[in-house]
Structures are given as C-alpha cells and as structure tokens.
Enzyme design. Structure first.
Site, short mmCIF file in Angstrom:
data_model
loop_
_atom_site.label_atom_id
_atom_site.label_comp_id
_atom_site.label_asym_id
_atom_site.label_seq_id
_atom_site.Cartn_x
_atom_site.Cartn_y
_atom_site.Cartn_z
N GLU A 47 -5.91 6.23 -6.20
CA GLU A 47 -5.62 4.79 -6.17
C GLU A 47 -4.15 4.61 -5.86
O GLU A 47 -3.30 5.31 -6.42
CB GLU A 47 -5.90 4.12 -7.52
CG GLU A 47 -7.33 4.06 -7.95
CD GLU A 47 -7.51 3.36 -9.29
OE1 GLU A 47 -8.48 2.63 -9.45
OE2 GLU A 47 -6.65 3.58 -10.20
N ILE A 48 -3.84 3.69 -4.96
CA ILE A 48 -2.49 3.18 -4.82
C ILE A 48 -2.62 1.68 -5.03
O ILE A 48 -3.30 1.00 -4.26
CB ILE A 48 -1.89 3.48 -3.43
CG1 ILE A 48 -1.97 4.98 -3.12
CG2 ILE A 48 -0.45 3.00 -3.36
CD1 ILE A 48 -1.48 5.35 -1.73
#
Length: 337
Positions: A236-237
């Site tokens: 995840e970013i």
C-alpha cells in the site's frame, strides 16, 4: 557504521538528520514495516531491494513496529542496510491483543471450525490481531503521528523496477489517497458477515459515502452483495489522513464492535478496500503500474514500454494483473466509467 538513528521503543524522539543522508523526498512520508525479530533475514532482503529500486534517491525514513521490543541485533542489521533515519516502536497492548468484549468461547469454536475446513490462518489468533491492527490502529501509533503518507513493506517481498518518480509526491500532487499493485478475491469463508455489517453502517451513516465512489469495484450488484474483490494490502502507498478521517474511523469502530475480526477472520485488505471504495472518490485510488512487485505467490510485472523504462528485471509473462482471480481489470473498467 549505522546509517540511521535508532529511536527508543516507546517514545518518539526529535527528528534528527544522520550520517550525511539528508532527506531528499519532498513529501511528508515514511515506510511502515510490521515485522518480528525472527524475520530479520526476510526484511533485510526487502530493504535492500527497496533501497536499490527507490529509496537510495530519496532517503525517506523507516518506521518498524512489533508487538514486542526489537533486539539490538535487529536494529543493527536493519539500520545498516538503509540510507535514512529509522525508528523502532512497540505496539500498545490494546492495539494488538484481542479486546475484552470478544466472547472467547465463541471465537475459539469458530477458529476450530475454520481450521478443520482448511481456511488459511483459520486457527490463528495472532493473524487476527495483525489484521485488526492494520485495519484500524497502525496509523495511530506515536511514531507515525508526524507523517501523512506511508508505503507498507513486508518481509520477503521483491521490487523489480527502478522507481524514479516519487509515488508519495504523485499522491500528494494528484490528491489521491490510496495506491496498489495487486488486487484479487478474498476467501469468502473469512468475511461471511462483513458486507452485511458494512451495509448496516452505511444505512445508519449515509453521509459518509463519497460521490463518484468505487462501490462497483467491491459490489455486485450495486451494493447488494460483496464480490470479494480487494486490493492486496501487503503493498500500500496511501494517505494516513484518510484512515484518520471521521468516516473511516467510525466505520472501523463499528466493525470492531461487531467482533468479526475474531469471530470470523476479517482481513485488513478487504476492510481497507471497502473503506476506500466507499469513502473516497474512485479517481483518488491509483494503480501503480510502473512498480514491479512480488509477494508470494503473486506478482505485478510492468508490461511493454513501462517495463523497459523502469529497467525491470521481472519476467513479463509472470504477471497477475489480468488472471481470472485478479480484480485489476475490474478496477480499470470502473475507473473509466
């Protein structure tokens, strides 16, 4: 010589520049790594690849979290292989362990049944602790309060391409809140009541649902049922201010009160995916095509010109994006609507 500042396990130290590695990245961002001491060899592999592919250019800091104190050996090795400041934190007890309102007899009976049925991690309490922590608590940790954006990194993952464009700055400049590389279907037996619980929350709180949201990524047809699609949250970013928002916090607290993290095996991937699909606009979710990534057994390998531009070293034929069990094609379709 360590290339980082090793912080206290409990308190948040003042920001310190170290070892000649000035922060070059322009976003208020960090890597977040939930890891145990015995996973040291696997996280070293991940860190070396992250530094080679991206962070040697930007020197974003790292925050390591664990439910017990990190060993001196862990701190020494991890701080030696990165080019930036590192901090080590212990997770507060109430953020990690099964809450008191859970009926343990009921939870154990359900775990035993899942285990008999061969559900992955079906009998594990610690896995459920992790899912609940990642769903609603990691962004509340003291060490993360000063940051807005994060990139989640796990032990033993691989990064295959040169990442020259700063993804944190990309999110910031384009007002996006969530980025992914792999999406797929959840095991139905682990989330049997998650969608019904979500619908109950939405019925009571319709004001939180965003206009032009990504409901159709997670629902067939139009909110009646959960199609099991989710963004694979080991990568995840994203924007922690989204998780800290009133809409998502109220949603998580509602889910937590129902006990499904322990009575079933609700994962942070479907919880995050449903949350961002309902409470953000669909144009605020981004598929990071140029970032080659593998978490066993799946990988995203950029294709064609993107592969060449990124100097990627993954095999383009080994790409999960449009396999039958991937949801990425669905995301791209609804994004165009």
């Amino acid at each position: 010589m360590n290339h980082a500042i090793v912080s206290s396990d409990i308190t948040q130290p003042p920001a310190i520049e170290c070892c000649g590695f000035d922060l070059l990245g322009l976003a208020n961002a960090t890597f977040v790594i939930l890891v145990r001491n015995h996973e040291l060899p696997a996280i070293i592999k991940s860190l070396k690849q992250m530094e080679y592919s991206f962070n040697h250019q930007y020197h974003y800091p790292y925050v390591f979290l664990n439910d017990e104190p990190f060993t001196d050996e862990f701190k020494e090795w991890t701080s030696n292989v990165v080019s930036s400041k590192v901090e080590y934190g212990v997770i507060p007890h109430d953020h990690w362990y099964q809450p008191d309102h859970i009926d343990e007899d009921k939870a154990k009976a359900n775990r035993d049944e899942m285990e008999r049925n061969g559900v992955i991690y079906g009998g594990s309490v610690s896995y459920r602790n992790m899912c609940r922590f990642n769903s609603g608590f990691f962004f509340r940790h003291k060490l993360l309060q000063k940051y807005r954006y994060y990139w989640r990194v796990e032990p033993g993952v691989e990064f295959f391409c040169d990442v020259d464009e700063d993804p944190f700055v990309f999110l910031q400049e384009n007002k996006k809140v969530y980025g992914f590389t792999i999406s797929l279907y959840e095991f139905e037996s682990t989330v049997q009541t998650l969608w019904e619980t979500t619908k109950e929350f939405i019925k009571e709180n319709p004001q939180y649902v965003a206009n032009d949201n990504a409901l159709e990524f997670v629902s067939d047809p139009y909110g009646e049922s959960y199609n099991l699609c989710h963004f694979w949250s080991n990568f995840e970013i994203a924007d922690m201010d989204f998780w800290r928002s009133e809409a998502y916090m109220k949603y998580f607290e509602y889910l937590d009160s129902k006990g499904g993290f322990y009575y079933e095996r609700w994962g942070d991937a479907p919880v995050h995916s449903i949350g961002v699909s309902l409470f953000a606009r669909k144009d605020q979710i981004h598929f990071f095509k140029p970032i080659g990534y593998r978490h066993e057994p799946f990988q995203h390998c950029p294709q064609g010109d993107i592969h060449r531009k990124g100097k990627c070293w993954c095999d383009q034929r080994d790409n999960f994006d449009y396999q039958p069990s991937s949801c990425t094609g669905r995301f791209e379709y609804i994004s165009l609507q």
